[in-house]
Write a protein that holds these residues in place. Structure first.
Motif, PDB file in Angstrom:
ATOM      1  N   GLU A 250      -2.668   2.466  -2.357  1.00 16.81           N
ATOM      2  CA  GLU A 250      -1.926   1.752  -3.405  1.00 16.81           C
ATOM      3  C   GLU A 250      -0.479   1.493  -2.984  1.00 16.81           C
ATOM      4  O   GLU A 250       0.054   0.395  -3.177  1.00 16.81           O
ATOM      5  N   VAL A 251       0.164   2.508  -2.405  1.00 18.62           N
ATOM      6  CA  VAL A 251       1.567   2.359  -2.019  1.00 18.62           C
ATOM      7  C   VAL A 251       1.699   1.447  -0.808  1.00 18.62           C
ATOM      8  O   VAL A 251       2.630   0.630  -0.729  1.00 18.62           O
ATOM      9  N   ALA A 252       0.777   1.537   0.142  1.00 19.29           N
ATOM     10  CA  ALA A 252       0.803   0.630   1.294  1.00 19.29           C
ATOM     11  C   ALA A 252       0.724  -0.823   0.826  1.00 19.29           C
ATOM     12  O   ALA A 252       1.441  -1.701   1.339  1.00 19.29           O
ATOM     13  N   ARG A 253      -0.120  -1.076  -0.143  1.00 17.40           N
ATOM     14  CA  ARG A 253      -0.236  -2.436  -0.678  1.00 17.40           C
ATOM     15  C   ARG A 253       1.031  -2.839  -1.433  1.00 17.40           C
ATOM     16  O   ARG A 253       1.489  -3.993  -1.341  1.00 17.40           O
ATOM     17  N   ALA A 254       1.627  -1.893  -2.137  1.00 17.52           N
ATOM     18  CA  ALA A 254       2.832  -2.204  -2.908  1.00 17.52           C
ATOM     19  C   ALA A 254       4.000  -2.583  -2.006  1.00 17.52           C
ATOM     20  O   ALA A 254       4.713  -3.552  -2.281  1.00 17.52           O
ATOM     21  N   VAL A 255       4.207  -1.825  -0.933  1.00 21.68           N
ATOM     22  CA  VAL A 255       5.356  -2.118  -0.063  1.00 21.68           C
ATOM     23  C   VAL A 255       5.151  -3.407   0.714  1.00 21.68           C
ATOM     24  O   VAL A 255       6.119  -4.008   1.207  1.00 21.68           O
ATOM     25  N   CYS A 256       3.905  -3.858   0.810  1.00 22.25           N
ATOM     26  CA  CYS A 256       3.614  -5.117   1.505  1.00 22.25           C
ATOM     27  C   CYS A 256       3.437  -6.282   0.536  1.00 22.25           C
ATOM     28  O   CYS A 256       2.922  -7.343   0.927  1.00 22.25           O
ATOM     29  N   GLY A 257       3.848  -6.088  -0.708  1.00 25.08           N
ATOM     30  CA  GLY A 257       3.733  -7.163  -1.682  1.00 25.08           C
ATOM     31  C   GLY A 257       2.305  -7.586  -1.951  1.00 25.08           C
ATOM     32  O   GLY A 257       2.044  -8.752  -2.281  1.00 25.08           O
ATOM     33  N   GLY A 258       1.372  -6.631  -1.823  1.00 29.43           N
ATOM     34  CA  GLY A 258      -0.027  -6.945  -2.075  1.00 29.43           C
ATOM     35  C   GLY A 258      -0.714  -7.645  -0.923  1.00 29.43           C
ATOM     36  O   GLY A 258      -1.883  -8.028  -1.041  1.00 29.43           O
ATOM     37  N   ARG A 259      -0.009  -7.795   0.233  1.00 33.47           N
ATOM     38  CA  ARG A 259      -0.580  -8.500   1.390  1.00 33.47           C
ATOM     39  C   ARG A 259      -0.531  -7.605   2.630  1.00 33.47           C
ATOM     40  O   ARG A 259       0.093  -7.963   3.634  1.00 33.47           O
ATOM     41  N   PRO A 260      -1.167  -6.444   2.591  1.00 35.51           N
ATOM     42  CA  PRO A 260      -1.051  -5.537   3.740  1.00 35.51           C
ATOM     43  C   PRO A 260      -1.759  -6.077   4.973  1.00 35.51           C
ATOM     44  O   PRO A 260      -2.801  -6.740   4.869  1.00 35.51           O
ATOM     45  N   ARG A 261      -1.178  -5.805   6.105  1.00 32.57           N
ATOM     46  CA  ARG A 261      -1.850  -6.092   7.375  1.00 32.57           C
ATOM     47  C   ARG A 261      -1.301  -5.131   8.421  1.00 32.57           C
ATOM     48  O   ARG A 261      -0.212  -4.588   8.287  1.00 32.57           O
ATOM     49  N   GLY A 262      -2.074  -4.931   9.444  1.00 32.69           N
ATOM     50  CA  GLY A 262      -1.634  -4.064  10.529  1.00 32.69           C
ATOM     51  C   GLY A 262      -1.791  -2.599  10.180  1.00 32.69           C
ATOM     52  O   GLY A 262      -2.579  -2.210   9.306  1.00 32.69           O
ATOM     53  N   LEU A 263      -1.013  -1.771  10.864  1.00 33.59           N
ATOM     54  CA  LEU A 263      -1.092  -0.325  10.716  1.00 33.59           C
ATOM     55  C   LEU A 263      -0.020   0.180   9.759  1.00 33.59           C
ATOM     56  O   LEU A 263       1.159  -0.151   9.903  1.00 33.59           O
ATOM     57  N   LEU A 264      -0.424   0.989   8.801  1.00 32.08           N
ATOM     58  CA  LEU A 264       0.504   1.616   7.869  1.00 32.08           C
ATOM     59  C   LEU A 264       0.138   3.090   7.753  1.00 32.08           C
ATOM     60  O   LEU A 264      -1.028   3.442   7.549  1.00 32.08           O
ATOM     61  N   SER A 265       1.138   3.944   7.909  1.00 38.31           N
ATOM     62  CA  SER A 265       0.912   5.383   7.902  1.00 38.31           C
ATOM     63  C   SER A 265       1.741   5.996   6.781  1.00 38.31           C
ATOM     64  O   SER A 265       2.958   5.831   6.743  1.00 38.31           O
ATOM     65  N   VAL A 266       1.075   6.693   5.873  1.00 39.52           N
ATOM     66  CA  VAL A 266       1.707   7.202   4.664  1.00 39.52           C
ATOM     67  C   VAL A 266       1.711   8.724   4.699  1.00 39.52           C
ATOM     68  O   VAL A 266       0.661   9.352   4.906  1.00 39.52           O
ATOM     69  N   ASP A 267       2.883   9.306   4.501  1.00 40.00           N
ATOM     70  CA  ASP A 267       3.006  10.758   4.379  1.00 40.00           C
ATOM     71  C   ASP A 267       3.064  11.148   2.912  1.00 40.00           C
ATOM     72  O   ASP A 267       3.737  10.487   2.110  1.00 40.00           O
ATOM     73  N   LEU A 268       2.367  12.219   2.570  1.00 42.21           N
ATOM     74  CA  LEU A 268       2.304  12.699   1.187  1.00 42.21           C
ATOM     75  C   LEU A 268       2.414  14.222   1.173  1.00 42.21           C
ATOM     76  O   LEU A 268       2.056  14.896   2.148  1.00 42.21           O
ATOM     77  N   ARG A 269       2.901  14.750   0.052  1.00 40.37           N
ATOM     78  CA  ARG A 269       2.815  16.179  -0.206  1.00 40.37           C
ATOM     79  C   ARG A 269       2.318  16.367  -1.634  1.00 40.37           C
ATOM     80  O   ARG A 269       2.578  15.541  -2.511  1.00 40.37           O
ATOM     81  N   GLU A 270       1.636  17.470  -1.835  1.00 38.59           N
ATOM     82  CA  GLU A 270       1.116  17.757  -3.166  1.00 38.59           C
ATOM     83  C   GLU A 270       2.155  18.499  -3.989  1.00 38.59           C
ATOM     84  O   GLU A 270       2.875  19.374  -3.482  1.00 38.59           O
ATOM     85  N   ASP A 271       2.236  18.128  -5.283  1.00 36.09           N
ATOM     86  CA  ASP A 271       3.187  18.793  -6.164  1.00 36.09           C
ATOM     87  C   ASP A 271       2.601  20.108  -6.684  1.00 36.09           C
ATOM     88  O   ASP A 271       1.542  20.567  -6.232  1.00 36.09           O
ATOM     89  N   ARG A 272       3.274  20.722  -7.633  1.00 34.56           N
ATOM     90  CA  ARG A 272       2.851  22.026  -8.131  1.00 34.56           C
ATOM     91  C   ARG A 272       1.491  21.988  -8.808  1.00 34.56           C
ATOM     92  O   ARG A 272       0.834  23.018  -8.950  1.00 34.56           O
ATOM     93  N   ARG A 273       1.066  20.803  -9.222  1.00 36.13           N
ATOM     94  CA  ARG A 273      -0.235  20.654  -9.875  1.00 36.13           C
ATOM     95  C   ARG A 273      -1.297  20.116  -8.928  1.00 36.13           C
ATOM     96  O   ARG A 273      -2.404  19.782  -9.348  1.00 36.13           O
ATOM     97  N   GLY A 274      -0.959  20.021  -7.634  1.00 36.71           N
ATOM     98  CA  GLY A 274      -1.915  19.543  -6.645  1.00 36.71           C
ATOM     99  C   GLY A 274      -2.037  18.042  -6.564  1.00 36.71           C
ATOM    100  O   GLY A 274      -2.928  17.523  -5.875  1.00 36.71           O
ATOM    101  N   ARG A 275      -1.158  17.305  -7.236  1.00 34.91           N
ATOM    102  CA  ARG A 275      -1.213  15.843  -7.209  1.00 34.91           C
ATOM    103  C   ARG A 275      -0.478  15.316  -5.982  1.00 34.91           C
ATOM    104  O   ARG A 275       0.655  15.733  -5.697  1.00 34.91           O
ATOM    105  N   PRO A 276      -1.077  14.395  -5.208  1.00 42.97           N
ATOM    106  CA  PRO A 276      -0.401  13.867  -4.021  1.00 42.97           C
ATOM    107  C   PRO A 276       0.743  12.938  -4.393  1.00 42.97           C
ATOM    108  O   PRO A 276       0.591  12.069  -5.268  1.00 42.97           O
ATOM    109  N   ARG A 277       1.879  13.129  -3.737  1.00 47.23           N
ATOM    110  CA  ARG A 277       3.054  12.296  -3.963  1.00 47.23           C
ATOM    111  C   ARG A 277       3.522  11.758  -2.613  1.00 47.23           C
ATOM    112  O   ARG A 277       3.609  12.501  -1.634  1.00 47.23           O
ATOM    113  N   VAL A 278       3.826  10.473  -2.561  1.00 48.68           N
ATOM    114  CA  VAL A 278       4.226   9.831  -1.306  1.00 48.68           C
ATOM    115  C   VAL A 278       5.663  10.193  -0.968  1.00 48.68           C
ATOM    116  O   VAL A 278       6.562  10.086  -1.807  1.00 48.68           O
ATOM    117  N   THR A 279       5.883  10.626   0.279  1.00 49.03           N
ATOM    118  CA  THR A 279       7.240  10.942   0.733  1.00 49.03           C
ATOM    119  C   THR A 279       7.816   9.859   1.636  1.00 49.03           C
ATOM    120  O   THR A 279       9.023   9.668   1.668  1.00 49.03           O
TER     121      THR A 279
END
Length: 349
Positions: A250-279
């Motif tokens: 979802e975030v990869a698509r958002a930063v590309c304006g809905g037009r993703p292409r190529g390689l995108l690498s997303v780092d995430l950490r889980e919060d206190r409730r185990g939910r993934p958050r993008v860093t």
């Protein structure tokens, strides 16, 4: 034969990319690097090596030199290894003159700025406040309960990042780094205690064509790093993390304006409730590409084939990345790869 150039081939990402591409014997690999030691390392895994200028001195000079090399060396595809090179491309506002698996040019500046990434990602990132000066720390700590994660808005490898527990600690940390040339802006973010995850995907014509996910479990020299993070992972493993993968896509698509292409690498950490958050989002291969390759998803090779209009073929295993493959890295030796739960007989070269 198809000729592929890997920039900064002597870097950790560059070597992973070259090792992965070398599994296809029909490719001729050309390694580019600004330093003689990088070229010597690249010569171990590439057929040829060439000199390229540093990307951090003059973006225009760097991209012009890269284009000359691509033409002179009859390169078919180029893979860019480091953020500093991506930043040079972004500053010039144009892609290299040969096919390259970079996201859209207007997305590069967003991915290189963590504050802009956070603004686009919305609730998918930890609670964040950007600071233009240390005078805004009190308000940030009032909005985000400590401990918090303090980091520059730009930069890689966890440089100058730190968990802090008070305004006073944060103020001293910012002052220290200001004397070292890091002027800001800074981010104060919710501290995330959970798993440290990387997800990397390859997009072809807006479609997610291949992806893999891993957990970072340890770093080189983490015991002497103030933050406990050095940017160089020592132990990691492929994992099945559908919630993290969904958020990353979802975030990869958002930063590309809905037009993703190529390689995108997303780092995430889980919060206190185990939910993934993008860093952060990287517009290049991050995580450990060699681990992904050994687990069945050779992203460098898949990207090259996609750019050449070829089927991905054996670059991506039918079931995707094999879960539970661990990589242990140590200085001066090749990484160890072992299945979780295996004894010494499970080690792979």
């Amino acid at each position: 034969m198809t000729r592929i150039l890997i920039t900064s081939v002597g870097s950790s990402p560059g070597l992973d990319i070259a090792r992965s591409l070398a599994l296809d014997p029909t490719l001729t690999l050309v390694g580019g690097d600004a330093g003689p030691w990088g070229r010597r390392l690249g010569a171990r895994v590439c057929h040829e090596v060439i000199a390229l200028p540093r990307a951090d001195r003059s973006p225009t000079a760097y991209l012009d030199a890269l284009d000359r090399a691509l033409t002179q060396q009859a390169i078919d595809v180029v893979l860019v290894s480091l953020d500093v090179e991506v930043a040079a491309v972004a500053a010039c506002g144009r892609a290299p003159c040969r096919p390259c698996p970079l996201p859209p040019i207007d997305a590069l500046a967003v991915t290189l700025d963590k504050a802009r990434t956070a603004a686009l990602a919305g609730e998918r990132v930890p609670a964040s406040r950007e600071l233009s000066s240390a005078d805004e720390l009190a308000a940030a700590f009032a909005a985000i309960a400590p401990p918090v994660w303090l980091r520059p808005s730009t930069g890689t490898s966890g440089q100058a990042s730190l968990r802090v527990d008070s305004v006073e600690e944060a103020r001293m940390w910012i002052a220290l780094w200001a004397r070292r040339g890091v002027a800001g802006p800074w981010l104060v973010q919710e501290f995330l205690p959970g798993r440290n995850i990387n997800w990397t995907g390859l997009y072809v014509d807006g479609r997610l064509a291949a992806s893999a996910c891993m957990e970072r479990r340890g770093y080189y020299l983490d015991t002497v790093a103030v933050s406990g993070v050095t940017g160089q992972v020592r132990l990691c493993a492929t994992i099945d993390a559908p919630a993290a993968a969904a958020v990353a896509d979802e975030v990869a698509r958002a930063v590309c304006g809905g037009r993703p292409r190529g390689l995108l690498s997303v780092d995430l950490r889980e919060d206190r409730r185990g939910r993934p958050r993008v860093t952060e989002v990287n517009p290049r291969l991050a995580g450990r590409p060699w681990l992904y390759t050994q687990a069945g998803v050779n992203l460098p090779l898949a990207a090259a084939r996609a750019l050449l209009g070829r089927p991905l073929g054996d670059a991506v295993a039918p079931g995707g990345a094999r879960v539970g493959l661990q990589m242990y890295r140590q200085l001066d030796v090749a990484p160890l790869l072992v299945e979780e739960g295996a004894d010494d007989d499970g080690l792979a070269p």
